[in-house]
Design an enzyme around this catalytic site. Structure first.
Site, PDB file in Angstrom:
ATOM      1  N   ARG A   9       0.850  -1.176   0.000  1.00  0.00           N
ATOM      2  CA  ARG A   9       0.000   0.000   0.000  1.00  0.00           C
ATOM      3  C   ARG A   9       0.894   1.236   0.000  1.00  0.00           C
ATOM      4  O   ARG A   9       2.096   1.163   0.262  1.00  0.00           O
ATOM      5  CB  ARG A   9      -0.930  -0.004   1.215  1.00  0.00           C
ATOM      6  CG  ARG A   9      -1.954  -1.126   1.180  1.00  0.00           C
ATOM      7  CD  ARG A   9      -2.680  -1.249   2.514  1.00  0.00           C
ATOM      8  NE  ARG A   9      -3.518  -0.089   2.811  1.00  0.00           N
ATOM      9  CZ  ARG A   9      -3.934   0.225   4.032  1.00  0.00           C
ATOM     10  NH1 ARG A   9      -3.571  -0.505   5.075  1.00  0.00           N
ATOM     11  NH2 ARG A   9      -4.722   1.270   4.216  1.00  0.00           N
ATOM     12  N   SER A  11       0.840   4.046   1.888  1.00  0.00           N
ATOM     13  CA  SER A  11       0.993   4.888   3.076  1.00  0.00           C
ATOM     14  C   SER A  11       2.444   4.846   3.567  1.00  0.00           C
ATOM     15  O   SER A  11       3.218   3.946   3.216  1.00  0.00           O
ATOM     16  CB  SER A  11       0.071   4.401   4.190  1.00  0.00           C
ATOM     17  OG  SER A  11       0.533   3.167   4.724  1.00  0.00           O
ATOM     18  N   LYS A  79      -2.372  -8.269  10.916  1.00  0.00           N
ATOM     19  CA  LYS A  79      -3.682  -8.171  11.564  1.00  0.00           C
ATOM     20  C   LYS A  79      -4.763  -7.693  10.589  1.00  0.00           C
ATOM     21  O   LYS A  79      -5.948  -7.855  10.871  1.00  0.00           O
ATOM     22  CB  LYS A  79      -3.628  -7.255  12.780  1.00  0.00           C
ATOM     23  CG  LYS A  79      -3.498  -5.776  12.518  1.00  0.00           C
ATOM     24  CD  LYS A  79      -3.415  -4.999  13.839  1.00  0.00           C
ATOM     25  CE  LYS A  79      -3.251  -3.507  13.629  1.00  0.00           C
ATOM     26  NZ  LYS A  79      -4.431  -2.867  13.055  1.00  0.00           N
ATOM     27  N   ASP A  80      -4.364  -7.129   9.441  1.00  0.00           N
ATOM     28  CA  ASP A  80      -5.331  -6.702   8.423  1.00  0.00           C
ATOM     29  C   ASP A  80      -5.704  -7.816   7.450  1.00  0.00           C
ATOM     30  O   ASP A  80      -6.601  -7.639   6.625  1.00  0.00           O
ATOM     31  CB  ASP A  80      -4.765  -5.528   7.605  1.00  0.00           C
ATOM     32  CG  ASP A  80      -4.559  -4.281   8.435  1.00  0.00           C
ATOM     33  OD1 ASP A  80      -5.274  -4.124   9.441  1.00  0.00           O
ATOM     34  OD2 ASP A  80      -3.690  -3.465   8.075  1.00  0.00           O
ATOM     35  N   ARG A 144     -10.830   7.503  12.177  1.00  0.00           N
ATOM     36  CA  ARG A 144     -10.226   6.653  11.153  1.00  0.00           C
ATOM     37  C   ARG A 144      -9.041   7.378  10.531  1.00  0.00           C
ATOM     38  O   ARG A 144      -8.828   8.561  10.766  1.00  0.00           O
ATOM     39  CB  ARG A 144     -11.247   6.287  10.072  1.00  0.00           C
ATOM     40  CG  ARG A 144     -12.425   5.489  10.616  1.00  0.00           C
ATOM     41  CD  ARG A 144     -13.378   5.028   9.516  1.00  0.00           C
ATOM     42  NE  ARG A 144     -14.575   4.443  10.088  1.00  0.00           N
ATOM     43  CZ  ARG A 144     -14.668   3.206  10.562  1.00  0.00           C
ATOM     44  NH1 ARG A 144     -13.606   2.421  10.517  1.00  0.00           N
ATOM     45  NH2 ARG A 144     -15.794   2.755  11.070  1.00  0.00           N
ATOM     46  N   ASN A 146      -4.736   7.169   8.941  1.00  0.00           N
ATOM     47  CA  ASN A 146      -3.419   6.705   9.363  1.00  0.00           C
ATOM     48  C   ASN A 146      -3.029   7.376  10.686  1.00  0.00           C
ATOM     49  O   ASN A 146      -3.774   8.180  11.247  1.00  0.00           O
ATOM     50  CB  ASN A 146      -2.372   6.962   8.273  1.00  0.00           C
ATOM     51  CG  ASN A 146      -2.249   8.437   7.921  1.00  0.00           C
ATOM     52  OD1 ASN A 146      -2.419   9.319   8.765  1.00  0.00           O
ATOM     53  ND2 ASN A 146      -1.952   8.722   6.666  1.00  0.00           N
ATOM     54  N   THR A 149      -2.993  11.206  10.710  1.00  0.00           N
ATOM     55  CA  THR A 149      -4.350  11.759  10.638  1.00  0.00           C
ATOM     56  C   THR A 149      -5.055  11.650  11.982  1.00  0.00           C
ATOM     57  O   THR A 149      -5.713  12.594  12.440  1.00  0.00           O
ATOM     58  CB  THR A 149      -5.168  11.018   9.567  1.00  0.00           C
ATOM     59  OG1 THR A 149      -4.516  11.169   8.297  1.00  0.00           O
ATOM     60  CG2 THR A 149      -6.579  11.568   9.471  1.00  0.00           C
TER      61      THR A 149
END
Length: 303
Positions: A9, A11, A79-80, A144, A146, A149
């Site tokens: 991803r 991020s 964990k995702d 919600r 990252n 944020t």
């Protein structure tokens, strides 16, 4: 051989994790190339791909890239990752677990408040339930995004504190104050970076398996089998954490109602035998002691 294409991803934390996998592979003299996959809601996933079980919100785009041969391996926060993987995708390596804990981050104006006075921002059903188990009158806000944020929202919005994974804070080398939360049981496989591969790419998979940390793999397989047997997915308030001490494993886990009032917990010490599915064994004990009814209740409440 050619460079191994590492999908991730986009991020900052995900890219750090991909670079960590790349570092391990480079230490074994393999070339790597990091391929950021921008997550989007309008990818043209055709029906056959969906029917193969691509359900993970955070893994779907990387699963698709693996199946379409856009990347050779995919790096995830384990964990995702759903406990049931799409056809032809398998977990091939786990890096050593570093920081599995949840931690509390307060805003400055809430420094002197007691835990039971805090208004918490978390969208995690597990974190809410375990907090309510100890502080039944707590108030919550949804949050919600990252880490950066969430921390920005903490400063700007009307709540006192939030709960984050310590792993993300440490990996991003963030200089912020945090408090340990011994009453929390981590999400299954929290704090573990995992690598998924395509089952048809045996040469690459064999290379990547060289960086696997076996003790971490043993622990997270117990945790994920526990989660899978309870049929919790990523929604039910389920904590599970296994740790190896010498020749023994300690496994702590709990299933809680959404309001935290009903928690079915287990705390076991045992000598590991690779022939036995301990996660499934302990989950069945939880199910037989009221867990089945509790799971039915939870599923009815979150529909």
């Amino acid at each position: 051989m050619k460079s191994i294409r590492i999908g991730t991803r986009n991020s900052a934390l995900a890219l750090w994790q991909a670079r960590e996998v790349a570092r391990h592979l480079q230490n074994n003299n393999y070339l790597t190339d990091i391929v950021p996959i921008v997550s989007s809601g309008d990818k043209n996933l055709n029906q056959p791909l969906y029917s193969l079980g691509i359900t993970g919100v955070f893994t779907r785009d990387l699963d698709t890239a693996l199946l379409n041969d856009e990347i050779d391996i995919a790096v995830h926060s384990l964990k995702d990752v759903p406990t049931v993987l799409p056809e032809n995708i398998e977990l091939i390596a786990h890096l050593e677990r570093d920081f599995p804990q949840d931690v509390l981050i307060r805003k400055e104006s809430s420094r002197n408040k007691e835990f039971h006075e805090l208004k918490l921002a978390t969208s995690s059903l597990r974190r809410r339930a375990f907090w309510l188990r100890n502080f039944p009158n707590a108030e919550f806000s949804d949050i919600r995004g990252n880490i950066q944020t969430r921390l920005q929202k903490l400063e700007e919005q009307d709540f006192d504190a939030t709960i984050l994974s310590l792993a993300g804070i440490k990996r991003m080398k963030m200089d912020i104050d945090y408090e340990m939360l011994p009453m929390m049981i981590s999400a299954p496989s929290q704090g573990v970076i995992a690598v998924a591969g395509h089952s048809h790419k045996q040469e690459i998979n064999d290379i990547v398996r060289k960086i696997n940390h076996k003790k971490t793999q043993i622990c997270v397989e117990i945790e994920r089998n526990f989660l899978n047997t309870l049929e919790g997915g990523c929604t039910a308030p389920i904590g599970a954490f296994a740790e190896i001490f010498d020749d023994q494993i300690r496994f702590k886990a709990a299933l809680c109602s959404l309001d935290g009032k009903n928690c079915i917990a287990t705390d076991e010490n045992f000598v590991y035998n690779e022939e036995e599915n301990y996660g499934k064994k302990f989950a069945k004990i939880v199910l037989e002691n009221g867990g089945k009814e509790l799971m039915t209740e939870i599923k009815g409440q979150i529909k």
